[in-house]
Scaffold this motif. Structure first.
Motif, PDB file in Angstrom:
ATOM      1  N   ARG A  89      31.995  42.262  32.646  1.00  0.00           N
ATOM      2  CA  ARG A  89      31.228  41.105  33.094  1.00  0.00           C
ATOM      3  C   ARG A  89      30.774  40.290  31.889  1.00  0.00           C
ATOM      4  O   ARG A  89      30.591  40.821  30.792  1.00  0.00           O
ATOM      5  CB  ARG A  89      30.012  41.535  33.919  1.00  0.00           C
ATOM      6  N   LEU A  90      30.577  38.998  32.135  1.00  0.00           N
ATOM      7  CA  LEU A  90      30.187  38.073  31.084  1.00  0.00           C
ATOM      8  C   LEU A  90      29.126  37.143  31.643  1.00  0.00           C
ATOM      9  O   LEU A  90      29.264  36.631  32.755  1.00  0.00           O
ATOM     10  CB  LEU A  90      31.413  37.263  30.637  1.00  0.00           C
ATOM     11  N   VAL A  91      28.045  36.936  30.871  1.00  0.00           N
ATOM     12  CA  VAL A  91      27.049  35.936  31.254  1.00  0.00           C
ATOM     13  C   VAL A  91      27.132  34.759  30.295  1.00  0.00           C
ATOM     14  O   VAL A  91      27.481  34.909  29.128  1.00  0.00           O
ATOM     15  CB  VAL A  91      25.619  36.506  31.255  1.00  0.00           C
ATOM     16  N   PHE A  92      26.783  33.578  30.826  1.00  0.00           N
ATOM     17  CA  PHE A  92      26.773  32.376  29.997  1.00  0.00           C
ATOM     18  C   PHE A  92      25.593  31.509  30.393  1.00  0.00           C
ATOM     19  O   PHE A  92      25.038  31.619  31.495  1.00  0.00           O
ATOM     20  CB  PHE A  92      28.082  31.590  30.128  1.00  0.00           C
ATOM     21  N   GLY A  93      25.206  30.632  29.494  1.00  0.00           N
ATOM     22  CA  GLY A  93      24.192  29.629  29.773  1.00  0.00           C
ATOM     23  C   GLY A  93      24.553  28.354  29.047  1.00  0.00           C
ATOM     24  O   GLY A  93      25.352  28.357  28.104  1.00  0.00           O
ATOM     25  N   THR A  94      23.950  27.236  29.489  1.00  0.00           N
ATOM     26  CA  THR A  94      24.272  25.938  28.907  1.00  0.00           C
ATOM     27  C   THR A  94      23.011  25.212  28.468  1.00  0.00           C
ATOM     28  O   THR A  94      21.889  25.623  28.755  1.00  0.00           O
ATOM     29  CB  THR A  94      25.028  25.041  29.906  1.00  0.00           C
ATOM     30  N   GLU A  95      23.233  24.105  27.787  1.00  0.00           N
ATOM     31  CA  GLU A  95      22.127  23.314  27.256  1.00  0.00           C
ATOM     32  C   GLU A  95      21.271  22.690  28.353  1.00  0.00           C
ATOM     33  O   GLU A  95      20.077  22.458  28.161  1.00  0.00           O
ATOM     34  CB  GLU A  95      22.682  22.221  26.338  1.00  0.00           C
ATOM     35  N   GLU A  96      21.850  22.412  29.498  1.00  0.00           N
ATOM     36  CA  GLU A  96      21.115  21.771  30.585  1.00  0.00           C
ATOM     37  C   GLU A  96      20.714  22.740  31.693  1.00  0.00           C
ATOM     38  O   GLU A  96      20.229  22.311  32.749  1.00  0.00           O
ATOM     39  CB  GLU A  96      21.921  20.609  31.168  1.00  0.00           C
ATOM     40  N   GLY A  97      20.890  24.042  31.478  1.00  0.00           N
ATOM     41  CA  GLY A  97      20.378  25.016  32.431  1.00  0.00           C
ATOM     42  C   GLY A  97      21.365  25.561  33.430  1.00  0.00           C
ATOM     43  O   GLY A  97      21.003  26.386  34.281  1.00  0.00           O
ATOM     44  N   GLU A  98      22.632  25.134  33.393  1.00  0.00           N
ATOM     45  CA  GLU A  98      23.637  25.805  34.189  1.00  0.00           C
ATOM     46  C   GLU A  98      23.894  27.186  33.576  1.00  0.00           C
ATOM     47  O   GLU A  98      23.899  27.347  32.357  1.00  0.00           O
ATOM     48  CB  GLU A  98      24.936  25.018  34.201  1.00  0.00           C
ATOM     49  N   ALA A  99      24.129  28.175  34.412  1.00  0.00           N
ATOM     50  CA  ALA A  99      24.372  29.526  33.915  1.00  0.00           C
ATOM     51  C   ALA A  99      25.197  30.269  34.953  1.00  0.00           C
ATOM     52  O   ALA A  99      25.462  29.767  36.053  1.00  0.00           O
ATOM     53  CB  ALA A  99      23.048  30.250  33.647  1.00  0.00           C
ATOM     54  N   GLY A 100      25.611  31.484  34.598  1.00  0.00           N
ATOM     55  CA  GLY A 100      26.378  32.232  35.556  1.00  0.00           C
ATOM     56  C   GLY A 100      26.760  33.619  35.085  1.00  0.00           C
ATOM     57  O   GLY A 100      26.617  33.963  33.909  1.00  0.00           O
ATOM     58  N   LEU A 101      27.212  34.402  36.057  1.00  0.00           N
ATOM     59  CA  LEU A 101      27.719  35.747  35.821  1.00  0.00           C
ATOM     60  C   LEU A 101      29.165  35.773  36.261  1.00  0.00           C
ATOM     61  O   LEU A 101      29.490  35.504  37.425  1.00  0.00           O
ATOM     62  CB  LEU A 101      26.889  36.753  36.640  1.00  0.00           C
ATOM     63  N   ILE A 102      30.053  36.048  35.297  1.00  0.00           N
ATOM     64  CA  ILE A 102      31.489  36.114  35.566  1.00  0.00           C
ATOM     65  C   ILE A 102      31.901  37.579  35.618  1.00  0.00           C
ATOM     66  O   ILE A 102      31.675  38.337  34.663  1.00  0.00           O
ATOM     67  CB  ILE A 102      32.299  35.398  34.475  1.00  0.00           C
ATOM     68  N   SER A 103      32.480  38.005  36.750  1.00  0.00           N
ATOM     69  CA  SER A 103      32.980  39.372  36.912  1.00  0.00           C
ATOM     70  C   SER A 103      34.497  39.335  36.849  1.00  0.00           C
ATOM     71  O   SER A 103      35.130  38.601  37.620  1.00  0.00           O
ATOM     72  CB  SER A 103      32.510  39.969  38.227  1.00  0.00           C
TER      73      SER A 103
END
Length: 326
Positions: free
Chosen positions: A309-323
């Motif tokens: 799994r991988l988590v990410f975030g962005t400068e404007e607050g978008e984020a997510g969990l990639i499985s």
């Protein structure tokens, strides 16, 4: 099969990672968002801005610093713990060390809090740019103007000075402890081989190097700052000197903003300034699209401990969990 669970936080994502199996996001608004069993838990950690964050070495907690002068520890359960307080200071650098030690800095002063609660203080002639702990022994690297100082935290042994003219920001040890590398504002890296102090220059970036990560077994140092992830080889007797770096995930019109190496395989996740995320295999440069472009650049990327799994975030607050396994 890939699945993506999107999150929307509405503000800058300073850092993301996994606390055990729980995705965690440190936000610039002073909160930490946790997702145990998929349900969101929001924790107010700093009154004001959260400026820096890293995982503890045991992976159980998030260490954060803020503009309220606090260094705090947030785990998946239990109350938030205050580790240190510097009134009227901004804590914009934190580092996790062995034996529960935590490093943090403000201005020209670096500090280490031991697991006993005792504080050790180290002063620099100019502002501290970055902190890192050695992989073995309680040794602290303090990046500063004109080089790096290496302190033994628990002894009176003299500090070791690594000199190179200019400002030095982020600092890190190689996993085998043989090299120290810093990022510099003139779009370059500088390194030293600790056995003899030999200098190493890694240049040619069109942008600033803001993200660095060691590959599995420490064979490569992956970096952002170009239109591809640049991976410098650190195997062999001379490190990257005289060797060409790998260039993975090349895009003609977008710079790489974040890199995260897989914990066990020679695979890298690459985040770009348009919000795209790719996974690329070192051996054949095969690419897999993990996320399409979004509203803003990727500000943080991190794998879980097994690389599923991988988590990410962005400068404007978008984020997510990639499985990766559906």
């Amino acid at each position: 099969m890939l699945t993506l669970a999107p999150y929307e936080f509405g503000g800058f994502v300073v850092a993301a990672g996994f606390l055990g199996q729980t995705p965690a996001f440190a936000l610039g608004d002073g909160t930490v968002r946790l997702f145990p069993d998929g349900a969101e838990r929001s924790v107010e950690v700093h009154q004001g801005g959260l400026l820096a964050a890293c995982r503890s070495q045991d992976g159980a907690a998030l260490i954060t610093g803020g503009d309220d002068g606090l260094v705090r520890r947030t785990a998946t359960d239990g109350p938030v713990e205050t580790l240190a307080e510097l009134p009227r200071k901004w804590i914009d650098i934190v580092a996790a060390g062995p034996q529960g030690a935590v490093g943090f800095a403000s201005g020209r002063n670096a500090h280490v809090r031991l697991s006993s609660g005792e504080l050790r203080d180290f002063s620099a002639a100019r502002a501290v740019g970055g902190l890192a702990f050695a992989p073995k022994g309680l040794r602290l690297a303090v990046a500063r103007y004109d080089g790096v100082t290496l302190h033994w935290v628990n002894t009176q042994a003299p500090a070791q000075e690594l000199a190179w003219k200019g400002a030095h920001a982020r600092v890190l040890f190689s996993p085998d402890g043989k090299y120290v590398v810093t990022t510099m504002p003139e779009n370059a890296l500088h390194g030293w081989r600790l056995s003899d102090g030999q200098d190493m220059r890694m240049t040619g970036y069109p942008g600033k190097v803001k993200s660095v990560d060691w590959s599995a077994r420490g064979r490569y140092l992956a970096t952002s700052g170009a239109n591809a992830a640049i991976l410098w080889p650190f195997f062999g007797k001379t490190g990257p000197m005289g060797q060409q770096p790998l260039q993975l995930g090349t895009r003609s019109d977008q710079l790489v903003t974040q890199v995260a190496c897989h914990p066990s395989e020679e695979v890298i996740a690459i985040g770009y300034q348009d919000g795209m995320v790719l996974a690329v295999r070192f051996a054949d440069q095969q690419e897999v699209l993990l996320r399409r472009p979004g509203r803003s650049g990727i500000s943080t990327l991190a794998w879980d401990s097994v690389g599923a799994r991988l988590v990410f975030g962005t400068e404007e607050g978008e984020a997510g969990l990639i499985s990766l396994n559906g």
